[in-house]
Scaffold this motif. Structure first.
Motif, short mmCIF file in Angstrom:
data_model
loop_
_atom_site.label_atom_id
_atom_site.label_comp_id
_atom_site.label_asym_id
_atom_site.label_seq_id
_atom_site.Cartn_x
_atom_site.Cartn_y
_atom_site.Cartn_z
N GLN A 21 0.82 -1.20 0.00
CA GLN A 21 0.00 0.00 0.00
C GLN A 21 0.86 1.26 0.00
OE1 GLN A 21 -0.12 -2.61 2.14
NE2 GLN A 21 -2.12 -2.80 3.08
N TYR A 51 -8.73 -3.22 -0.84
CA TYR A 51 -8.16 -3.21 -2.17
C TYR A 51 -7.46 -4.53 -2.48
CZ TYR A 51 -8.91 1.84 -2.20
OH TYR A 51 -9.47 3.08 -2.16
N TYR A 76 -1.21 -2.61 -7.08
CA TYR A 76 -2.66 -2.58 -7.02
C TYR A 76 -3.24 -3.18 -8.30
CZ TYR A 76 -2.51 0.53 -3.00
OH TYR A 76 -2.30 1.06 -1.75
N LYS A 85 -8.02 1.69 -8.37
CA LYS A 85 -7.75 0.46 -7.62
C LYS A 85 -9.03 -0.37 -7.52
CE LYS A 85 -4.76 3.18 -4.61
NZ LYS A 85 -4.64 3.72 -3.24
N GLU A 87 -11.63 -2.42 -5.71
CA GLU A 87 -12.15 -2.69 -4.37
C GLU A 87 -12.92 -3.99 -4.42
OE1 GLU A 87 -13.87 0.44 -1.90
OE2 GLU A 87 -13.45 1.82 -3.56
#
Length: 163
Positions: A21, A51, A76, A85, A87
């Protein structure tokens, strides 16, 4: 610390997975991990969102980044448009393909569906279920799935009698 970190295994000892991240030295705040043949996928939290991150071999697009460039560190996975990104509420990896359950509530055309199954990566044997045998480098929901409701499954072991 309230954080979970993912560890790889080299020849002598486990080590933390580098990258992840934004602003993190190691992949952390991980909810679940899935492994394909030569790639891994993680679902991690960041700023209250879940994510999808992936790393490893990417010859068929199984990292979901819009290319077939492999990555040694987590990147990502992108959304279906390739602009943000991805989800998700759950993830999958197997062979050279990956998948995620995406909450349908955020999608205008989802109707009453609970979650939508997005798949990407190798598709030479039609395993992505989109009616083609074309590899996908970005997550894709196929209309071929119809209005099927998907939800994360919890396996509960039961004791069966052999009588």
């Amino acid at each position: 610390r309230g954080e979970s970190e993912i560890y790889g295994l080299n020849e002598s000892a486990p080590y933390p997975v580098a990258g992840g991240q934004s602003g993190k030295t190691y992949l952390s705040d991980v909810l679940t991990v899935a492994a394909g043949s030569y790639h891994s996928v993680a679902l991690a939290t960041e700023n209250g969102c879940r994510y999808v991150l992936s790393w490893g071999l990417n010859t068929s697009g199984q990292l979901g980044v819009g290319t077939t460039t492999s990555s040694q560190a987590p990147v990502y996975t992108l959304d279906a448009a390739g602009t943000g990104k991805l989800e998700a509420v759950d993830i999958y990896a197997g062979g050279s393909s990956s998948g995620a359950l995406v909450a349908a509530g955020a999608l205008a055309d989802a109707g009453a569906m609970t979650n939508l199954l997005y798949l990407w990566g190798e598709n030479g044997s039609y395993q992505l279920g989109d009616g083609t045998n074309t590899d996908r480098t970005l997550p894709e929901w196929s209309a071929g799935w119809g209005h099927i409701h998907f939800a994360p499954v919890q396996v509960i072991e039961t004791e069966e009698s052999n009588g």
